[in-house]
Design a protein around this motif. Structure first.
Motif, short mmCIF file in Angstrom:
data_model
loop_
_atom_site.label_atom_id
_atom_site.label_comp_id
_atom_site.label_asym_id
_atom_site.label_seq_id
_atom_site.Cartn_x
_atom_site.Cartn_y
_atom_site.Cartn_z
N GLN A 123 0.23 -4.99 4.50
CA GLN A 123 0.74 -5.39 2.61
C GLN A 123 2.01 -6.80 2.70
O GLN A 123 0.86 -7.34 1.64
CB GLN A 123 2.28 -4.40 2.32
CG GLN A 123 1.54 -2.54 2.69
CD GLN A 123 3.12 -1.74 2.45
OE1 GLN A 123 4.04 -1.72 2.99
NE2 GLN A 123 3.25 -0.35 1.33
N ALA A 124 2.28 -6.90 3.58
CA ALA A 124 2.96 -8.32 3.64
C ALA A 124 1.55 -8.88 2.98
O ALA A 124 1.61 -10.49 2.83
CB ALA A 124 3.51 -8.73 4.79
N ILE A 125 0.62 -9.34 4.32
CA ILE A 125 -0.79 -10.03 4.46
C ILE A 125 -1.31 -10.18 2.99
O ILE A 125 -1.85 -11.04 2.36
CB ILE A 125 -1.45 -9.92 5.57
CG1 ILE A 125 -1.00 -10.10 6.85
CG2 ILE A 125 -2.47 -10.86 5.33
CD1 ILE A 125 -1.21 -10.07 8.24
N ALA A 126 -1.55 -9.10 2.56
CA ALA A 126 -2.25 -8.51 1.31
C ALA A 126 -1.11 -9.71 0.52
O ALA A 126 -2.35 -10.25 -0.82
CB ALA A 126 -2.08 -7.30 0.42
N ARG A 127 0.05 -9.81 -0.30
CA ARG A 127 0.82 -9.80 -1.03
C ARG A 127 0.31 -11.78 -0.69
O ARG A 127 0.31 -12.94 -1.65
CB ARG A 127 2.06 -9.60 -0.92
CG ARG A 127 2.67 -8.41 -1.65
CD ARG A 127 2.07 -8.54 -2.61
NE ARG A 127 2.17 -6.82 -3.32
CZ ARG A 127 3.99 -6.45 -4.26
NH1 ARG A 127 4.51 -7.40 -4.38
NH2 ARG A 127 3.90 -5.28 -4.17
N MET A 128 0.38 -12.38 0.13
CA MET A 128 0.51 -13.40 0.72
C MET A 128 -1.02 -14.51 0.56
O MET A 128 -0.52 -14.81 -0.48
CB MET A 128 0.84 -13.28 2.63
CG MET A 128 2.48 -13.63 2.84
SD MET A 128 2.87 -14.47 4.52
CE MET A 128 1.91 -12.35 4.96
N LEU A 129 -1.66 -13.43 0.77
CA LEU A 129 -3.38 -13.79 0.36
C LEU A 129 -3.54 -13.93 -1.25
O LEU A 129 -3.75 -15.45 -1.49
CB LEU A 129 -4.65 -12.87 0.88
CG LEU A 129 -4.78 -13.16 2.42
CD1 LEU A 129 -5.52 -12.40 3.10
CD2 LEU A 129 -4.20 -14.78 3.32
#
Length: 236
Positions: A150-156
Motif C-alpha cells: 500500500q505504501a509503495i503504490a502511494r509513493m509511486l
C-alpha cells in the motif's frame, strides 16, 4: 493517538470477554503493555508511539474509561532487538500481566511479539508495517500501519505526478525492507504491469543493515547512475 488505534484497542478489549479469556468478567483496569523501541537507531517511532499512547490513555481515563474500565499502561524497551521483544512478550503473556499488547515499532519486533501473542490468545495491536505480521491465520493480531504494498503504490503514484521516470532504491535489510524491495522490483520491472501503470523504472538498488547509522557507502556508487530522478528509501 490515531483514531484507528483507539478502535483497535476497543476491539481488543472486547476480545478479552470471549470464551477462553477471563480477564474482564470481573471489574478491573484494562492492562495495556506497550513493547516499543525506545533506544537505538529505531527509537524515533517508538518514542513517538509511547507519547501518543500515554496521551490517549490519559484522555480516555479522564472520560471515565471504557465500559467502566480504566486503562492501565505499562511499557518496556526492546531496543529494536526482535529476540528481546519476544522475550518481553513471553515473560508477560499471561492474564495477570496483560490484556492487550501494543507495539513492535519495527516489522521484525512486531513479528516476534505477534508469534507469542497469538499462541497466548492475547490481542496484539502491531505498529510494524509488514504484511507478514497479519496473515489470515492469525486471529489475535491486528495492524495499524499501511502494508509495504500500500505504501509503495502511494509513493509511486505521487512520483508519477512529479514526472519521475527512473528511481534509486535504498532498503533496510530486514523483513520490512526486503518485502518493500520485492514490491518495488515487481512494479518497476520492464515487462511488469507496474511499468505500464506508473511508467517508472528502477536504476539503483542497495540495502543497509538496520543498525547502520549511515548509508554513505551505499550511496558512493550513485554517480554510476546519473539518470535517476529520485531516491526511494524504504526502511526504519
Amino acid at each position: 493517538m490515531p483514531k484507528t488505534l483507539l478502535v483497535l484497542i476497543l476491539l481488543a478489549a472486547a476480545l478479552t470477554s470471549t470464551p477462553g479469556a477471563e480477564a474482564h468478567h470481573a471489574p478491573g483496569p484494562i492492562k495495556i503493555v506497550a513493547v516499543l523501541t525506545l533506544s537505538g537507531p529505531a527509537a524515533g517511532p517508538g518514542v513517538s508511539a509511547l507519547k501518543g499512547l500515554q496521551l490517549g490513555v490519559e484522555q480516555i481515563n479522564r472520560r471515565g474509561g471504557l465500559l467502566s474500565h480504566m486503562f492501565e499502561l505499562a511499557y518496556e524497551d526492546d531496543a529494536g532487538d526482535a529476540k528481546k521483544a519476544g522475550e518481553i512478550a513471553r515473560r508477560l503473556a499471561n492474564p495477570e500481566s496483560v490484556d492487550v499488547f501494543i507495539g513492535g515499532s519495527t516489522a521484525h519486533t512486531s513479528l516476534a511479539i505477534a508469534a507469542i501473542a497469538e499462541r497466548a490468545r492475547i490481542p496484539f495491536i502491531a505498529l510494524g508495517g509488514s504484511s507478514s505480521i497479519t496473515p489470515a491465520s492469525r486471529r489475535w493480531v491486528f495492524q495499524t500501519s499501511p502494508t509495504e504494498s500500500q505504501a509503495i503504490a502511494r509513493m509511486l503514484a505521487d512520483m508519477v505526478k512529479r514526472g519521475v521516470k527512473r528511481i534509486g532504491l535504498i532498503v533496510e535489510d530486514g523483513d520490512f525492507g526486503q518485502s518493500g524491495r520485492h514490491e518495488v522490483r515487481d512494479l518497476t520491472h520492464p515487462q511488469g504491469l507496474g511499468v505500464r501503470k506508473y511508467g517508472i523504472r528502477l536504476g539503483f538498488d542497495v540495502a543497509y543493515q538496520p543498525s547502520a547509522s549511515s548509508v554513505g557507502a551505499q550511496l558512493a556508487t550513485l554517480p554510476g547512475t546519473p539518470d535517476l530522478n529520485a531516491l526511494l528509501v524504504f526502511g526504519t
